[in-house]
Every structure is written in C-alpha cells, then in structure tokens.
Enzyme design. Structure first.
Site, PDB file in Angstrom:
ATOM      1  N   SER A 161      26.192 -30.103  41.631  1.00  0.00           N
ATOM      2  CA  SER A 161      27.171 -31.180  41.460  1.00  0.00           C
ATOM      3  C   SER A 161      26.789 -32.371  42.337  1.00  0.00           C
ATOM      4  O   SER A 161      26.686 -32.247  43.569  1.00  0.00           O
ATOM      5  CB  SER A 161      28.562 -30.703  41.873  1.00  0.00           C
ATOM      6  N   HIS A 212      25.357 -31.572  37.256  1.00  0.00           N
ATOM      7  CA  HIS A 212      26.818 -31.522  37.066  1.00  0.00           C
ATOM      8  C   HIS A 212      27.415 -32.822  37.597  1.00  0.00           C
ATOM      9  O   HIS A 212      27.261 -33.145  38.783  1.00  0.00           O
ATOM     10  CB  HIS A 212      27.400 -30.329  37.825  1.00  0.00           C
ATOM     11  N   ASP A 243      30.759 -34.932  38.142  1.00  0.00           N
ATOM     12  CA  ASP A 243      32.220 -34.826  38.222  1.00  0.00           C
ATOM     13  C   ASP A 243      32.852 -36.199  38.069  1.00  0.00           C
ATOM     14  O   ASP A 243      32.692 -37.053  38.931  1.00  0.00           O
ATOM     15  CB  ASP A 243      32.633 -34.208  39.573  1.00  0.00           C
ATOM     16  N   MET A 262      36.236 -38.295  37.906  1.00  0.00           N
ATOM     17  CA  MET A 262      37.633 -38.159  38.306  1.00  0.00           C
ATOM     18  C   MET A 262      38.322 -39.523  38.214  1.00  0.00           C
ATOM     19  O   MET A 262      37.737 -40.546  38.593  1.00  0.00           O
ATOM     20  CB  MET A 262      37.719 -37.652  39.750  1.00  0.00           C
ATOM     21  N   HIS A 279      31.698 -33.156  33.669  1.00  0.00           N
ATOM     22  CA  HIS A 279      33.000 -32.515  33.858  1.00  0.00           C
ATOM     23  C   HIS A 279      34.057 -33.593  33.974  1.00  0.00           C
ATOM     24  O   HIS A 279      34.159 -34.260  35.008  1.00  0.00           O
ATOM     25  CB  HIS A 279      32.917 -31.645  35.133  1.00  0.00           C
ATOM     26  N   MET A 312      37.477 -34.845  34.609  1.00  0.00           N
ATOM     27  CA  MET A 312      38.785 -34.573  35.208  1.00  0.00           C
ATOM     28  C   MET A 312      39.584 -35.869  35.068  1.00  0.00           C
ATOM     29  O   MET A 312      39.855 -36.589  36.050  1.00  0.00           O
ATOM     30  CB  MET A 312      38.626 -34.145  36.671  1.00  0.00           C
ATOM     31  N   MET A 370      37.138 -22.952  37.013  1.00  0.00           N
ATOM     32  CA  MET A 370      37.201 -23.612  38.327  1.00  0.00           C
ATOM     33  C   MET A 370      37.684 -22.620  39.363  1.00  0.00           C
ATOM     34  O   MET A 370      38.705 -21.949  39.177  1.00  0.00           O
ATOM     35  CB  MET A 370      38.153 -24.797  38.252  1.00  0.00           C
ATOM     36  N   PHE A 391      37.937 -32.262  44.689  1.00  0.00           N
ATOM     37  CA  PHE A 391      37.088 -32.487  45.865  1.00  0.00           C
ATOM     38  C   PHE A 391      36.006 -31.407  45.979  1.00  0.00           C
ATOM     39  O   PHE A 391      36.229 -30.258  45.600  1.00  0.00           O
ATOM     40  CB  PHE A 391      37.942 -32.488  47.153  1.00  0.00           C
ATOM     41  N   GLY A 392      34.861 -31.773  46.539  1.00  0.00           N
ATOM     42  CA  GLY A 392      33.832 -30.795  46.875  1.00  0.00           C
ATOM     43  C   GLY A 392      34.165 -30.173  48.228  1.00  0.00           C
ATOM     44  O   GLY A 392      35.092 -30.600  48.919  1.00  0.00           O
ATOM     45  N   ASP A 428      32.686 -23.057  38.970  1.00  0.00           N
ATOM     46  CA  ASP A 428      32.603 -24.365  39.623  1.00  0.00           C
ATOM     47  C   ASP A 428      33.595 -24.472  40.785  1.00  0.00           C
ATOM     48  O   ASP A 428      34.794 -24.559  40.573  1.00  0.00           O
ATOM     49  CB  ASP A 428      32.929 -25.434  38.559  1.00  0.00           C
ATOM     50  N   GLY A 460      33.173 -24.100  45.379  1.00  0.00           N
ATOM     51  CA  GLY A 460      33.044 -23.218  46.539  1.00  0.00           C
ATOM     52  C   GLY A 460      31.984 -22.148  46.401  1.00  0.00           C
ATOM     53  O   GLY A 460      31.988 -21.151  47.121  1.00  0.00           O
TER      54      GLY A 460
END
Ligand code: DX5
Ligand code: ZN
Length: 220
Positions: A10, A35, A37, A39, A68, A70, A139, A145-146, A177, A179
C-alpha cells in the site's frame, strides 16, 4: 483452490513527495500489485489521493493498480478511476445504492471488480455477488489509516468466504488489508487470503528494505 500468494504494497505508507520513485522501487523489489488507497474524508475520516495522481503514476509501471476506493457515493467516480489507469477497482458495498449496478459499471469499463468488507461488515453484503466479482478485500483494520493493529476477529469471516468460494469452484481472490506483518501473515494465508496488502511493514521494517520485506511476507 487458492492461487499463488501475491503481495500488494500500500503506497499510503510511501513517501508522498516522491510516489513515482517509490512505485519504481516497489516494482524492482518484487511487488505483484500496487495497492492505492483512495480516501475522500467522507466515507472515512481521512483524505489521500485522487484520479489525477493515479493518472500521473500510471506510466511509471506496468504493475496492476489495485485501487481501493474508500469513497461514497462511489458510482460517480468509477469511470474517472478506470480512465486514470486502475486495473482492479474495489469498493465498499455501503458506498452505493445498488451493488450490482456498481459492479456492472466497473465491468463495462473492462476492469476487475473487488468488494471490500470492513471488520464489522458481514458476509451477507457480498454473498449474492460472488458470481459477479473477481476479488474480495477483507479489511483487518477500520479503514482510514495505515499503521493500525491487526484485528484477528476478521479471520473467521475470511475462512468462511474462502470455503464458499472453493465449494462453488469460483475464481475469486481474497485480499487481506490492514496491520499485516511477519507474525500474522502466515495465519492470514491459512485462513484463505492469497493477496496480502501491506503498507507499514513493507516500508518500515528492516530499515525500509522493500525487497526483504516483500519476500518475507510472501514466504512466511
Ligand atoms: C487502510 C488502508 C490499508 C492500509 C494498510 O484504510 O485500506 O490499505 O494502508 O496499511 P498497513 O499495512 O500499515 O496497515
Ligand atoms: Zn487499502
């Protein structure tokens, strides 16, 4: 039957002042997908990058752009992200009035379709669409957030989906996806994931040795 394990780093954890170089480095380091993200500060409490940035990044690599979304409402932006160079467009079922319509929008543009389930989103949101989609994104953190802590409670949901997919002999990838690290990646695979997303582990572990971190996630 699960296919070979793919790693989709990501870029949320990348250096945003040089995203192009970071993607080139990820490709050299053996990443399978990128990946991305997206948002919007509405579906999730954070804002990242949009289609213009993806369009600029597209020529940098041939790797699959695993986008992805969001964002909500999502339908108005499907074509924009497809035109910007997304290869897989993954959306959240809560971000559309009609999941089948959103799926068809993506397919009509020749892109692969993913549906993403947040940790508390249940299988019933996706089980009627298994014949229409290419990927399910499970998820293992709340989206936004990462660098968050892995939520193991999503593993059972993922295993149930993997069993259903295998029983129905469907060719659907399961991507996990949030952690993901060297301690939980083995369990994630055991519970049915064949694509691992990772941001902070790939970019931060072993002084940011991308190749080593990607290899360890793939082989552990
Ligand atoms: C969170 C994003 C994830 C996140 C993964 O909303 O969807 O892709 O960037 O980052 P890590 O691997 O650091 O949890
Ligand atoms: Zn993501």
């Amino acid at each position: 039957m699960a296919s070979a394990i793919k790693i989709s780093p990501s870029i949320l954890s990348a250096n945003f002042s040089k995203l192009g170089e970071e993607i080139v480095a990820l490709e050299k380091a053996g990443a399978d997908y990128i990946h991305i993200d997206v948002m919007d500060g509405h579906f999730v409490p954070n804002i990242t990058i949009g289609p213009e940035v993806i369009k600029r990044l597209r020529p940098v690599t041939k790797l699959t752009f695993d986008v992805h979304l969001m964002i909500s409402p999502v339908d108005n932006f499907i074509k924009t992200f497809a035109d910007a160079g997304a290869d897989i467009i993954t959306f959240h079922p809560e971000a559309t009035e009609n999941v089948s319509e959103t799926i068809n929008l993506i397919k009509k543009l020749g892109k692969k379709v993913g549906i993403s389930l947040k940790p508390k989103s249940q299988i019933n949101l996706v089980e009627d669409h298994l014949n229409e989609i290419d990927l399910i994104l499970i998820m293992s953190v709340e989206p936004g957030f990462g660098g968050q802590k892995f939520m193991p409670e999503v593993l059972d949901k993922m295993k149930k989906l993997r069993n259903t997919i295998d029983e129905k002999k469907l060719n659907i990838d399961i991507e996990i996806d949030g952690g993901i690290n060297f301690n939980n990646c083995k369990e994630a695979k055991k519970f049915g994931a064949n694509i691992l997303v990772s941001g902070s582990t790939v970019f931060k572990e072993h002084d940011g040795n991308l190749e080593k971190n990607i290899q360890l996630l793939r082989s552990n």
